[in-house]
Write an enzyme that holds these catalytic residues in place. Sequence first.
Site, PDB file in Angstrom:
ATOM      1  N   ASP A   1      -4.821   3.836  -1.536  1.00  9.10           N
ATOM      2  CA  ASP A   1      -5.922   4.015  -0.826  1.00  9.10           C
ATOM      3  C   ASP A   1      -6.230   5.429  -1.102  1.00  9.10           C
ATOM      4  O   ASP A   1      -5.937   6.397  -1.133  1.00  9.10           O
ATOM      5  CB  ASP A   1      -5.529   3.844   0.795  1.00  9.10           C
ATOM      6  CG  ASP A   1      -5.304   2.368   1.256  1.00  9.10           C
ATOM      7  OD1 ASP A   1      -6.103   1.522   1.077  1.00  9.10           O
ATOM      8  OD2 ASP A   1      -4.156   2.426   1.640  1.00  9.10           O
TER       9      ASP A   1
ATOM     10  N   SER B   1       0.858  -1.214  -0.115  1.00 10.35           N
ATOM     11  CA  SER B   1       0.088  -0.109   0.134  1.00 10.35           C
ATOM     12  C   SER B   1       0.832   1.103  -0.103  1.00 10.35           C
ATOM     13  O   SER B   1       1.731   1.519   0.980  1.00 10.35           O
ATOM     14  CB  SER B   1      -0.965   0.114   1.401  1.00 10.35           C
ATOM     15  OG  SER B   1      -1.377   1.235   1.372  1.00 10.35           O
TER      16      SER B   1
ATOM     17  N   MET C   1      -9.447   8.015   0.448  1.00  9.19           N
ATOM     18  CA  MET C   1     -10.458   8.114   1.329  1.00  9.19           C
ATOM     19  C   MET C   1     -10.960   9.660   1.365  1.00  9.19           C
ATOM     20  O   MET C   1     -10.233  10.633   0.796  1.00  9.19           O
ATOM     21  CB  MET C   1      -9.564   8.213   2.751  1.00  9.19           C
ATOM     22  CG  MET C   1      -8.669   7.148   2.686  1.00  9.19           C
ATOM     23  SD  MET C   1      -8.096   7.011   4.669  1.00  9.19           S
ATOM     24  CE  MET C   1      -6.761   5.514   4.449  1.00  9.19           C
TER      25      MET C   1
ATOM     26  N   ASP D   1      -6.260  -6.461   4.460  1.00 10.01           N
ATOM     27  CA  ASP D   1      -6.062  -5.382   4.488  1.00 10.01           C
ATOM     28  C   ASP D   1      -5.770  -4.498   5.932  1.00 10.01           C
ATOM     29  O   ASP D   1      -6.943  -4.340   6.412  1.00 10.01           O
ATOM     30  CB  ASP D   1      -6.805  -4.403   3.457  1.00 10.01           C
ATOM     31  CG  ASP D   1      -5.937  -2.987   3.366  1.00 10.01           C
ATOM     32  OD1 ASP D   1      -4.930  -2.599   3.884  1.00 10.01           O
ATOM     33  OD2 ASP D   1      -6.860  -1.843   2.778  1.00 10.01           O
TER      34      ASP D   1
ATOM     35  N   HIS E   1      -8.585   1.129  -3.772  1.00 13.91           N
ATOM     36  CA  HIS E   1      -9.388   0.756  -2.577  1.00 13.91           C
ATOM     37  C   HIS E   1     -10.047   2.138  -2.182  1.00 13.91           C
ATOM     38  O   HIS E   1      -9.397   3.190  -1.763  1.00 13.91           O
ATOM     39  CB  HIS E   1      -8.354   0.195  -1.138  1.00 13.91           C
ATOM     40  CG  HIS E   1      -9.284   0.017  -0.331  1.00 13.91           C
ATOM     41  ND1 HIS E   1      -8.615  -0.143   1.033  1.00 13.91           N
ATOM     42  CD2 HIS E   1     -10.464  -0.282   0.031  1.00 13.91           C
ATOM     43  CE1 HIS E   1      -9.472  -0.279   1.859  1.00 13.91           C
ATOM     44  NE2 HIS E   1     -10.725  -0.306   1.129  1.00 13.91           N
TER      45      HIS E   1
ATOM     46  N   MET F   1     -11.351  -6.447   5.603  1.00  9.79           N
ATOM     47  CA  MET F   1     -10.627  -5.240   6.365  1.00  9.79           C
ATOM     48  C   MET F   1     -10.095  -5.800   7.891  1.00  9.79           C
ATOM     49  O   MET F   1     -10.992  -6.546   8.384  1.00  9.79           O
ATOM     50  CB  MET F   1     -11.124  -3.979   6.644  1.00  9.79           C
ATOM     51  CG  MET F   1     -11.379  -2.983   5.389  1.00  9.79           C
ATOM     52  SD  MET F   1     -10.083  -2.847   4.506  1.00  9.79           S
ATOM     53  CE  MET F   1      -9.009  -1.749   5.681  1.00  9.79           C
TER      54      MET F   1
ATOM     55  N   HIS G   1      -1.248  -1.147  -4.239  1.00  5.93           N
ATOM     56  CA  HIS G   1      -2.438  -0.830  -3.527  1.00  5.93           C
ATOM     57  C   HIS G   1      -2.670   0.900  -3.366  1.00  5.93           C
ATOM     58  O   HIS G   1      -1.855   1.195  -2.555  1.00  5.93           O
ATOM     59  CB  HIS G   1      -2.641  -1.635  -2.438  1.00  5.93           C
ATOM     60  CG  HIS G   1      -3.812  -1.432  -1.455  1.00  5.93           C
ATOM     61  ND1 HIS G   1      -5.163  -2.487  -1.679  1.00  5.93           N
ATOM     62  CD2 HIS G   1      -4.272  -0.719  -0.631  1.00  5.93           C
ATOM     63  CE1 HIS G   1      -6.083  -2.113  -0.961  1.00  5.93           C
ATOM     64  NE2 HIS G   1      -5.714  -0.920  -0.053  1.00  5.93           N
TER      65      HIS G   1
ATOM     66  N   MET H   1     -12.342   4.214  -0.124  1.00  9.27           N
ATOM     67  CA  MET H   1     -13.022   4.289   1.101  1.00  9.27           C
ATOM     68  C   MET H   1     -13.779   5.514   1.216  1.00  9.27           C
ATOM     69  O   MET H   1     -13.509   6.734   1.826  1.00  9.27           O
ATOM     70  CB  MET H   1     -11.781   4.245   2.368  1.00  9.27           C
ATOM     71  CG  MET H   1     -11.313   2.824   2.330  1.00  9.27           C
ATOM     72  SD  MET H   1      -9.865   2.952   3.361  1.00  9.27           S
ATOM     73  CE  MET H   1      -8.772   3.043   1.929  1.00  9.27           C
TER      74      MET H   1
HETATM   75  C1  DX5 Z   1      -6.078   1.436   5.699  1.00 10.39           C
HETATM   76  C2  DX5 Z   1      -5.880   1.177   4.506  1.00 10.39           C
HETATM   77  C3  DX5 Z   1      -4.668   0.084   4.134  1.00 10.39           C
HETATM   78  C4  DX5 Z   1      -3.545   0.609   4.955  1.00 10.39           C
HETATM   79  C5  DX5 Z   1      -2.936  -0.363   5.375  1.00 10.39           C
HETATM   80  O1  DX5 Z   1      -7.432   1.970   5.772  1.00 10.39           O
HETATM   81  O2  DX5 Z   1      -6.758   0.668   3.769  1.00 10.39           O
HETATM   82  O3  DX5 Z   1      -4.545  -0.126   2.743  1.00 10.39           O
HETATM   83  O4  DX5 Z   1      -2.555   1.338   3.913  1.00 10.39           O
HETATM   84  O5  DX5 Z   1      -1.663  -0.263   6.391  1.00 10.39           O
HETATM   85  P1  DX5 Z   1      -1.024  -1.177   7.235  1.00 10.39           P
HETATM   86  O6  DX5 Z   1      -0.402  -2.062   6.391  1.00 10.39           O
HETATM   87  O7  DX5 Z   1       0.095  -0.290   7.690  1.00 10.39           O
HETATM   88  O8  DX5 Z   1      -1.999  -1.732   7.957  1.00 10.39           O
HETATM   89 ZN    ZN Z   2      -6.554  -0.321   1.824  1.00  7.37          ZN
END
Ligand code: DX5
Ligand code: ZN
Length: 217
Positions: free
Chosen positions: A34, A7, A36, A173, A65, A138, A32, A67
Amino acid sequence: MVIVAPSILASDYANLARETAAIRASGAPWAHIDVMDGSFVPNLTGGLPEVAALRRATDLTLDVHLMIARPGRYVTRFCDAGADIVTIHLEADSPENVRAALAAIRGRGKKAGLSIKPGTPAERVMEYLSECDLVLVMTVEPGFGGQSFQESMLPKLEFLRAHTSPDFYLGVDGGIDPATAALCRRSGANVLVSGSKFFDAADRTAFVRRLSQEEQG
Ligand code: DX5
Ligand code: ZN
C-alpha cells in the site's frame, strides 16, 4: 482459482524480508503493498525504495496499490522498481489521465489495476474494463488497515463479475477475514487482500486456505 494477497501494511516494517518470507511460506502468491501520499488518503506509507527493496527480497508477485493523487506521474517508476501489478484509483485523476496511466503500466509489460473507493459506483469502471487487468473494489475507505468490512460493497462485485470473464482479476481490499472472504467469493471476487487478519493469524497457512477455499469459508 482464488488468490490471497497479504498486505504488508500490517506487517513488521523493521523486518520486511522476514515478513515476505512468511507470506511465501503461507502459500499466498502475491504480496500487496500500500502506497499512500497524505493527499488522496489521509495517511502516508510506502514508496519506490520499499518496492525496490521488496523486489530484492522476494519472488512473490508484488501487487502495488497506489492511493496517490495523479498516479500517472509515478506508475512507470513503480514498474521499474519491480512491481508486477500496479493499481491506481479511478478517483485520483481525470478519465484521460487514468487511461494514460493504465496504458503506461501495460506499456512496461506489467498488469494494470483500477480501484474504486466505497462511494464510487461500479458502473464507472465499465469504460476502462478493456484497458485494465484487475479491478480492486475497496471494501473499506482507503487509508488505514484494521477497519470493518462494508457488506454493501458486495453488489459491486456481482455487477463487475457479470461483465467480466471468470478469470479476470476482481479483487477486494479491506476487512477481509474468512467470513467476509466467503461473501466476496460468492459475489465473484477472486483476489482477496488481507492485512491485519493475515498477520494476526496464529496459523497463516491455514488462514490462506480458509480464505481461498469455498468449502472451508
Ligand atoms: C487500506 C489498504 C489495505 C489494508 C487492508 O487502505 O488499501 O490494503 O492494508 O488492511 P485490513 O485487511 O486490515 O483491512
Ligand atoms: Zn490496499
